[in-house]
Write a protein that holds these residues in place. Sequence first.
Motif, mmCIF file in Angstrom:
data_model
loop_
_atom_site.group_PDB
_atom_site.id
_atom_site.type_symbol
_atom_site.label_atom_id
_atom_site.label_comp_id
_atom_site.label_asym_id
_atom_site.label_seq_id
_atom_site.Cartn_x
_atom_site.Cartn_y
_atom_site.Cartn_z
ATOM 1 N N VAL A 216 0.847 -1.206 0.000
ATOM 2 C CA VAL A 216 0.000 0.000 0.000
ATOM 3 C C VAL A 216 0.878 1.250 0.000
ATOM 4 O O VAL A 216 0.582 2.227 -0.694
ATOM 5 C CB VAL A 216 -0.978 -0.015 1.186
ATOM 6 C CG1 VAL A 216 -1.779 1.276 1.250
ATOM 7 C CG2 VAL A 216 -1.915 -1.217 1.090
ATOM 8 N N TRP B 210 1.968 1.833 -3.440
ATOM 9 C CA TRP B 210 0.836 2.358 -4.213
ATOM 10 C C TRP B 210 0.736 3.868 -3.997
ATOM 11 O O TRP B 210 0.539 4.623 -4.952
ATOM 12 C CB TRP B 210 -0.442 1.635 -3.768
ATOM 13 C CG TRP B 210 -1.673 2.038 -4.482
ATOM 14 C CD1 TRP B 210 -2.099 1.601 -5.700
ATOM 15 C CD2 TRP B 210 -2.669 2.950 -4.028
ATOM 16 N NE1 TRP B 210 -3.301 2.192 -6.024
ATOM 17 C CE2 TRP B 210 -3.672 3.019 -5.008
ATOM 18 C CE3 TRP B 210 -2.810 3.708 -2.859
ATOM 19 C CZ2 TRP B 210 -4.790 3.823 -4.876
ATOM 20 C CZ3 TRP B 210 -3.927 4.510 -2.727
ATOM 21 C CH2 TRP B 210 -4.903 4.560 -3.726
ATOM 22 N N ALA C 228 0.100 4.396 4.820
ATOM 23 C CA ALA C 228 -0.443 3.066 4.519
ATOM 24 C C ALA C 228 -1.011 2.422 5.778
ATOM 25 O O ALA C 228 -2.048 1.756 5.726
ATOM 26 C CB ALA C 228 0.642 2.182 3.908
ATOM 27 N N ARG D 109 -4.553 3.647 6.578
ATOM 28 C CA ARG D 109 -5.659 3.273 5.669
ATOM 29 C C ARG D 109 -6.420 2.092 6.243
ATOM 30 O O ARG D 109 -5.826 1.147 6.745
ATOM 31 C CB ARG D 109 -5.127 2.921 4.287
ATOM 32 C CG ARG D 109 -4.513 4.096 3.557
ATOM 33 C CD ARG D 109 -4.052 3.673 2.180
ATOM 34 N NE ARG D 109 -5.182 3.388 1.316
ATOM 35 C CZ ARG D 109 -5.734 4.258 0.478
ATOM 36 N NH1 ARG D 109 -5.255 5.467 0.392
ATOM 37 N NH2 ARG D 109 -6.740 3.902 -0.291
ATOM 38 N N ARG E 65 -7.658 -1.698 1.715
ATOM 39 C CA ARG E 65 -6.559 -1.943 0.775
ATOM 40 C C ARG E 65 -7.033 -1.589 -0.629
ATOM 41 O O ARG E 65 -8.100 -2.036 -1.053
ATOM 42 C CB ARG E 65 -6.183 -3.421 0.863
ATOM 43 C CG ARG E 65 -5.020 -3.808 0.025
ATOM 44 C CD ARG E 65 -4.689 -5.257 0.265
ATOM 45 N NE ARG E 65 -3.941 -5.758 -0.871
ATOM 46 C CZ ARG E 65 -3.209 -6.838 -0.840
ATOM 47 N NH1 ARG E 65 -3.147 -7.553 0.248
ATOM 48 N NH2 ARG E 65 -2.559 -7.219 -1.903
#
Length: 130
Positions: free
Chosen positions: A19, A22, A91, A94, A97
């Motif tokens: 993540v 990302w 990440a 969060r 996902r």
Amino acid sequence: MMGLDAIRAWARAIKRDVVALWIAARDGRTPMLAKFTAGAVAAYALSPIDLIPDFIPVLGYLDDLLIVPVGIMLAVKLIPASLMIEFRAAASERTERPVSRGGLAFVVIVWIAAAAMTVNWLIGWAANSR
């Protein structure tokens, strides 16, 4: 040998780092090579389907156990440490996902190409065996 708690911690770190990559791929401060690498690794790891399905013995888990972690290590090395700390923190915060539609498209295209090549090979093989 790693204990069960160590394996669980490693798996959580892998999920968090995917993540984080990302996020890094979308951040303007990430260097271009790192952005490309992070985006490719995250897209593949977050794809809802695997390039090599898990039901295929040995090879099915190869991407999960080798390819993804090595890709993560490479991408993390390319991202400045201060940014990676920030991306990991984001990440961890969060709750969901992300899902990679780009990774899904890549896997589907590879499977279609593999199927087309297999059909082409079978047609050629059948024509030559007459």
